[in-house]
Scaffold this active site. Structure first.
Site, PDB file in Angstrom:
ATOM      1  N   ASP A   1    -114.233 -10.618  -4.616  1.00 27.54           N
ATOM      2  CA  ASP A   1    -113.672  -9.807  -5.705  1.00 27.54           C
ATOM      3  C   ASP A   1    -113.906 -10.433  -7.071  1.00 27.54           C
ATOM      4  OD1 ASP A   1    -112.683  -8.024  -3.844  1.00 27.54           O
ATOM      5  OD2 ASP A   1    -110.726  -8.982  -3.733  1.00 27.54           O
TER       6      ASP A   1
ATOM      7  N   ASP B   1     -99.839  -7.088  -5.689  1.00 26.93           N
ATOM      8  CA  ASP B   1    -100.182  -8.157  -6.629  1.00 26.93           C
ATOM      9  C   ASP B   1    -100.496  -7.651  -8.029  1.00 26.93           C
ATOM     10  OD1 ASP B   1     -99.710 -10.221  -4.902  1.00 26.93           O
ATOM     11  OD2 ASP B   1    -101.794 -10.436  -4.264  1.00 26.93           O
TER      12      ASP B   1
ATOM     13  N   SER C   1    -109.626 -10.585   5.221  1.00 28.86           N
ATOM     14  CA  SER C   1    -109.334 -10.944   3.834  1.00 28.86           C
ATOM     15  C   SER C   1    -108.126 -11.875   3.855  1.00 28.86           C
ATOM     16  CB  SER C   1    -109.024  -9.684   3.018  1.00 28.86           C
ATOM     17  OG  SER C   1    -108.651 -10.018   1.706  1.00 28.86           O
TER      18      SER C   1
ATOM     19  N   ARG D   1     -97.621 -15.693  -7.369  1.00 31.02           N
ATOM     20  CA  ARG D   1     -98.146 -14.878  -8.470  1.00 31.02           C
ATOM     21  C   ARG D   1     -97.511 -15.187  -9.826  1.00 31.02           C
ATOM     22  NH1 ARG D   1    -101.998 -15.070  -5.310  1.00 31.02           N
ATOM     23  NH2 ARG D   1    -102.604 -13.215  -4.128  1.00 31.02           N
TER      24      ARG D   1
END
Length: 395
Positions: free
Chosen positions: A13, A120, A169, A91
């Site tokens: 990504d 996220d 993932s 995060r």
């Protein structure tokens, strides 16, 4: 030329994004990589520069993550369902560091690699703008509406080398490992053993082993008799608990944005520490304290899951959690056996457990006094039923 700070992991990504931001938005890219787990910072930095980043900043924040974030989760018994919030907890730290680096380098744009289907994107953007509302957040995967196949095709067309990282993932830090994609998305099939790296599936484990954790004011202070900082305890427990089948979480999760998802996590150290901490709380806090704390714990966990770490209410809750943990000191002995955590001993100088009172072989507690208590305790319920029954007969 404007610059964008990209939260860069080195995966597909964000590797595609280095080129995409330069090409589509005509911006220079500075990457920021945080080691919260097992990142090879030098390798990732080299890759970012090869892809065209004008600078690649790397920071090791594992200790800060343990001391300032995980510690608060332990105090609050942080769980969303069965999930110890490993990804959700990281995060806000990433957002905090990104805002700091952006301000230091006069960067007005921060980019992340989250999709438009997950939690996220919310966690990053709420946190970043709570800290600095003048920063504009860029979400290329969402804005371009990219699929994984699209990203692979873009990488191929632009000669972007992306190391194959398997069919899953994965996102990991010291507190846990999340696994998505491939057959996991089919809820009618079992999760394949090849999805797990940290935890040995219970059916393949041995005869188990004991662990002893000492807590001081609600936080682990030693493991198996050896004093360690929190980060070291987590690292060691990830290995010990993992080889005994502890920490596989397989759940249907209700995402913040309204979607149901099948989530699989490996959280060996988190599972053991949170279980031991809860055992100790149950020994030390009284019924009213536990009732209030359970409510706040649940609210705290939902706030973290929903990306609201920097909401003012979190500071109030953190103060409560710190206060309620001031007497959570003692030791917990567990046997880790094929995915199970069996309590084998627990003690604390602040224990409310009184063996002489609860023991049926002694007469310390006057059982006869319970009769008067019951007569008073039952009065409201008995009277309510009697009145309602009488009115039912009349009508």
């Amino acid at each position: 030329m404007e610059k964008a700070l990209l939260l860069y992991s080195g995966g597909l990504d964000t590797s595609v994004m280095v080129r995409w931001i330069k090409e589509k938005m005509n911006m220079d890219v500075v990457t920021l990589t945080l080691d919260i787990g097992n990142s090879d910072l030098e390798e990732i930095k080299e890759k970012a520069l090869k892809l065209g980043a004008i600078d690649a900043i790397t920071l090791d924040v594992k200790k800060e993550f343990a001391d300032n974030y995980i510690s608060r989760e332990i105090h609050a018994n942080g769980l969303y369902g069965e999930y110890p919030l490993s990804t959700a907890l990281a995060r806000p730290l990433m957002a905090e560091k990104a805002v700091s680096v952006a301000n230091e380098n006069d960067i007005k744009f921060i980019a992340h690699g989250s999709t438009g289907k997950g939690n996220d994107q919310v966690r990053f953007e709420v946190s970043i703008n709570a800290l600095d509302n003048n920063i504009k957040v860029i979400a290329p995967v969402r804005e371009w509406n990219m699929t994984r196949a699209d990203e692979l095709e873009y990488a191929k067309m632009n000669n972007i080398y992306v190391k194959s990282d398997g069919k899953y993932s994965v996102d990991e830090n010291i507190w846990g490992r999340s696994i998505e994609g491939s057959s996991i998305e089919n809820i009618n099939e079992p999760v394949n053993d090849d999805a797990f790296e940290w935890v040995t599936p219970p059916q393949y484990c041995g005869s188990g082993e004991p662990v002893s954790i000492e807590f001081y004011k609600g936080l682990p202070s030693s493991l198996n008799g050896k004093s360690m900082d929190l980060l070291s305890i987590i690292k060691n427990l990830n290995i010990i608990a993992g080889r005994n089948g502890i920490g596989i979480i397989n759940m249907i999760e209700s995402r913040l944005i309204g979607l149901k998802s099948h989530e699989v996590y490996e959280c060996p150290a988190a599972s053991v520490i949170l279980k031991a901490h809860k055992y100790l709380e149950n020994l030390i806090l009284n019924k009213n304290e536990l009732s209030v704390k359970n409510y706040i714990d649940n609210f705290w966990s939902n706030m973290v899951y929903n990306g609201l770490w920097f909401d003012p209410s979190m500071e109030h809750m953190n103060q409560f959690e710190k206060s309620s943990n001031q007497y959570i000191t003692g030791s917990v002995n567990l046997r880790l056996y094929r995915g199970n955590m069996i309590l084998e001993g627990i003690e604390s100088p602040y224990s409310l457990y009184d063996y002489n009172t609860i023991n049926y072989e002694t007469g310390v507690f006057d059982q006869g006094s319970s009769k008067g208590f019951i007569d008073i305790y039952k009065n409201e319920t008995v009277r309510s039923n009697r009145v309602k029954k009488a009115l039912t007969v009349i009508h």
